[in-house]
Design an enzyme around this catalytic site. Structure first.
Site, PDB file in Angstrom:
ATOM      1  N   HIS A  35       0.830  -1.213   0.000  1.00  0.00           N
ATOM      2  CA  HIS A  35       0.000   0.000   0.000  1.00  0.00           C
ATOM      3  C   HIS A  35       0.865   1.264   0.000  1.00  0.00           C
ATOM      4  CE1 HIS A  35      -4.054  -1.843   0.648  1.00  0.00           C
ATOM      5  NE2 HIS A  35      -3.306  -2.846   1.074  1.00  0.00           N
ATOM      6  N   SER A 127      -2.859 -10.068 -15.702  1.00  0.00           N
ATOM      7  CA  SER A 127      -3.360  -9.049 -16.636  1.00  0.00           C
ATOM      8  C   SER A 127      -2.222  -8.150 -17.132  1.00  0.00           C
ATOM      9  CB  SER A 127      -4.472  -8.213 -15.990  1.00  0.00           C
ATOM     10  OG  SER A 127      -4.022  -7.564 -14.828  1.00  0.00           O
ATOM     11  N   ASP A 171       2.659  -3.240 -11.401  1.00  0.00           N
ATOM     12  CA  ASP A 171       2.653  -4.504 -12.147  1.00  0.00           C
ATOM     13  C   ASP A 171       3.275  -4.340 -13.527  1.00  0.00           C
ATOM     14  OD1 ASP A 171       1.156  -5.102  -9.970  1.00  0.00           O
ATOM     15  OD2 ASP A 171      -0.710  -5.483 -11.042  1.00  0.00           O
ATOM     16  N   TYR A 220     -10.116  -0.900   0.539  1.00  0.00           N
ATOM     17  CA  TYR A 220      -9.002  -0.255  -0.168  1.00  0.00           C
ATOM     18  C   TYR A 220      -9.279   1.245  -0.305  1.00  0.00           C
ATOM     19  CZ  TYR A 220      -5.910   0.684  -4.218  1.00  0.00           C
ATOM     20  OH  TYR A 220      -4.970   1.191  -5.075  1.00  0.00           O
TER      21      TYR A 220
HETATM   22  P1  ADP Z   1      -4.579 -10.853 -12.010  1.00  0.00           P
HETATM   23  O1  ADP Z   1      -4.496 -10.535 -10.545  1.00  0.00           O
HETATM   24  O2  ADP Z   1      -4.078 -12.235 -12.299  1.00  0.00           O
HETATM   25  O3  ADP Z   1      -3.962  -9.790 -12.852  1.00  0.00           O
HETATM   26  P2  ADP Z   1      -6.985  -9.820 -13.167  1.00  0.00           P
HETATM   27  O4  ADP Z   1      -8.403 -10.028 -12.799  1.00  0.00           O
HETATM   28  O5  ADP Z   1      -6.427  -8.455 -13.052  1.00  0.00           O
HETATM   29  O6  ADP Z   1      -6.144 -10.890 -12.337  1.00  0.00           O
HETATM   30  O7  ADP Z   1      -6.772 -10.275 -14.679  1.00  0.00           O
HETATM   31  C1  ADP Z   1      -7.224 -11.547 -15.088  1.00  0.00           C
HETATM   32  C2  ADP Z   1      -7.809 -11.471 -16.484  1.00  0.00           C
HETATM   33  O8  ADP Z   1      -6.746 -11.402 -17.450  1.00  0.00           O
HETATM   34  C3  ADP Z   1      -8.609 -12.702 -16.861  1.00  0.00           C
HETATM   35  O9  ADP Z   1      -9.936 -12.624 -16.422  1.00  0.00           O
HETATM   36  C4  ADP Z   1      -8.502 -12.678 -18.387  1.00  0.00           C
HETATM   37  O10 ADP Z   1      -9.408 -11.735 -18.929  1.00  0.00           O
HETATM   38  C5  ADP Z   1      -7.094 -12.154 -18.600  1.00  0.00           C
HETATM   39  N1  ADP Z   1      -6.193 -13.304 -18.700  1.00  0.00           N
HETATM   40  C6  ADP Z   1      -5.289 -13.731 -17.793  1.00  0.00           C
HETATM   41  N2  ADP Z   1      -4.621 -14.813 -18.244  1.00  0.00           N
HETATM   42  C7  ADP Z   1      -5.123 -15.089 -19.470  1.00  0.00           C
HETATM   43  C8  ADP Z   1      -4.848 -16.085 -20.478  1.00  0.00           C
HETATM   44  N3  ADP Z   1      -3.927 -17.034 -20.259  1.00  0.00           N
HETATM   45  N4  ADP Z   1      -5.545 -16.026 -21.630  1.00  0.00           N
HETATM   46  C9  ADP Z   1      -6.471 -15.078 -21.840  1.00  0.00           C
HETATM   47  N5  ADP Z   1      -6.775 -14.119 -20.948  1.00  0.00           N
HETATM   48  C10 ADP Z   1      -6.128 -14.113 -19.773  1.00  0.00           C
HETATM   49 MG    MG Z   2      -4.525  -7.737 -12.706  1.00  0.00          MG
END
Ligand code: ADP
Ligand code: MG
Length: 384
Positions: A35, A127, A171, A220
């Site tokens: 944070h 993401s 990130d 948050y």
């Molecule tokens: P994270 O914390 O892992 O970043 P998010 O919710 O921010 O989680 O992002 C996840 C999203 O990213 C999934 O719902 C999908 O839309 C996309 N994503 C992640 N991995 C893949 C993949 N291997 N193929 C297609 N889309 C993906």
């Molecule tokens: Mg994410």
């Protein structure tokens, strides 16, 4: 089969030609700095050997044809007419195309296949890996030059303004600028950063509670407001401060009487954690993993007691990790309430770490956490 051969073979069979480029962009773990990002502070992420992989080749016109191998889903759009986000995976590449073009960069259409070994929603930022991988693929195919920090900023813009997720810059910077064997000390105000070496052969182990609490996003926002309140009040006594980043522990102690008890504790966490990030970077440079681990533990305790964003599940994972010999330290990572812990572990201690952390979690909650043992890796790069 390696990720590279998998994504290449999938591209060949789908598009009946050779890819012109293969790009990988990693997920990340943040060793220290909880944070602190939205307080203009410091963070210490590591790019991981779990990554998004894209095989791609340009098309003659503005058309983009994408295939997500892991979801077995395709998407197509034209660079000339990018529609608004619709809650699908393709929002990420569409958003990246929108942000790059909005910044005046000329993109070529392309055919591409995506696959990723970054687990979704487990705190490793799947993401950002996808955004950075697509941005870099477009850069390589279209032939423009883009500074890596600028690329990270445009990916963040895609996620904020197009996908609609209010993430910080951590990130994308970690994925764009990682280096094997190193963490990156990042100043979230200036975006200046430097590499700091990790202890040799250390494993970065993420343990996922698999608990996702709706509370996380409302709490948050409450925490952000409390930090702003602290800055507004302290600003009357410390002219010129813009964020908690500008406040030292001494300043905070001197003026604590003006803050409510709760706002004081929130500020104390942020101020101390910023200092811990800098101390950890210094300890890493000196090869002192034990000190880094102790700082990670102190960070967890501060997030638990002062910032109050831990949970019983996260506490059990962290406390079990602290007991394992060969584990330098562990803390909750991400926004908290649910999600993951991150630990630094000597490779020889990995089996013991996994057995004991899983056993402690099962004893308390009757189910297993997911454990991801990772290594540091390079930031985004062209592999072919
Ligand atoms: P994270 O914390 O892992 O970043 P998010 O919710 O921010 O989680 O992002 C996840 C999203 O990213 C999934 O719902 C999908 O839309 C996309 N994503 C992640 N991995 C893949 C993949 N291997 N193929 C297609 N889309 C993906
Ligand atoms: Mg994410």
């Amino acid at each position: 089969m390696t990720m590279q051969s998998k994504v290449t073979a999938a591209f060949q069979s789908r598009f009946r030609r050779q890819p012109e480029a293969v790009v990988r962009a990693p997920g990340r773990a943040n060793l220290l700095g909880g944070h602190t990002d939205y307080n203009d502070g410091y963070v210490l992420p590591v790019a991981l050997d779990r990554a998004a992989w894209i095989a791609a080749a340009p098309t003659a016109g503005p058309d983009v044809h994408l295939h997500a191998l892991d979801l077995n889903k395709s998407a197509a759009f034209s660079l000339e007419r990018i529609s608004p986000a619709n809650g699908e995976w393709a929002d990420y590449p569409c958003g990246v195309a929108w942000a790059l073009q909005d910044a005046g960069l000329g993109l070529l259409g392309m055919e591409a296949v995506l696959t990723s070994s970054v687990p979704v929603g487990s705190g490793l930022s799947s993401s950002a890996a996808i955004e950075v991988a697509f941005a870099y693929t477009w850069q390589v195919l279209s032939g423009f030059e883009l500074d890596r920090a600028k690329l990270a900023l445009l990916c963040q813009r895609a996620e904020n303004a197009y996908v609609g997720v209010n993430c910080g810059i951590l990130d994308q910077m970690a994925s764009a600028l990682g280096a094997e064997g190193c963490a990156r000390l990042l100043d979230c105000r200036t975006l200046e950063s430097e590499l700091v070496p990790l202890p040799r052969d250390v494993a970065i182990v993420v343990a996922d509670t698999k608990v996702r609490r709706a509370l996380a996003s409302s709490e948050y926002n409450v925490r952000r407001a409390q930090c702003e309140e602290a800055v507004a009040i302290l600003g009357e006594y410390l002219p010129g401060i813009r964020a908690l980043r500008d406040v030292s522990s001494d300043d905070l102690e001197r003026h604590k009487a003006h803050l409510s008890e709760i706002v004081y504790r929130r500020a104390r966490h942020v101020v101390a954690d910023n200092e811990r990030v800098l101390q950890a970077a210094k300890a890493l440079r000196a090869g002192d993993a034990a000190t880094v681990g102790a700082l990670m533990k102190a960070c967890h305790i501060s997030l638990r007691d002062d910032y109050e964003v831990s949970s019983p599940e996260l506490d059990v994972l962290a406390e079990a990790a602290w007991e394992v010999e060969g584990c330098y330290g562990a803390r909750l990572t991400g926004a908290g309430f649910g999600g993951c812990t991150v630990a630094l572990v000597a490779p020889g201690a990995l089996p013991d770490f996994e057995t004991r952390v899983v056993a402690a979690y099962e004893a308390a909650f009757d189910r297993a956490p997911d454990i991801y043992a990772c290594r540091s890796a390079n930031g985004v790069e062209r592999m072919v």
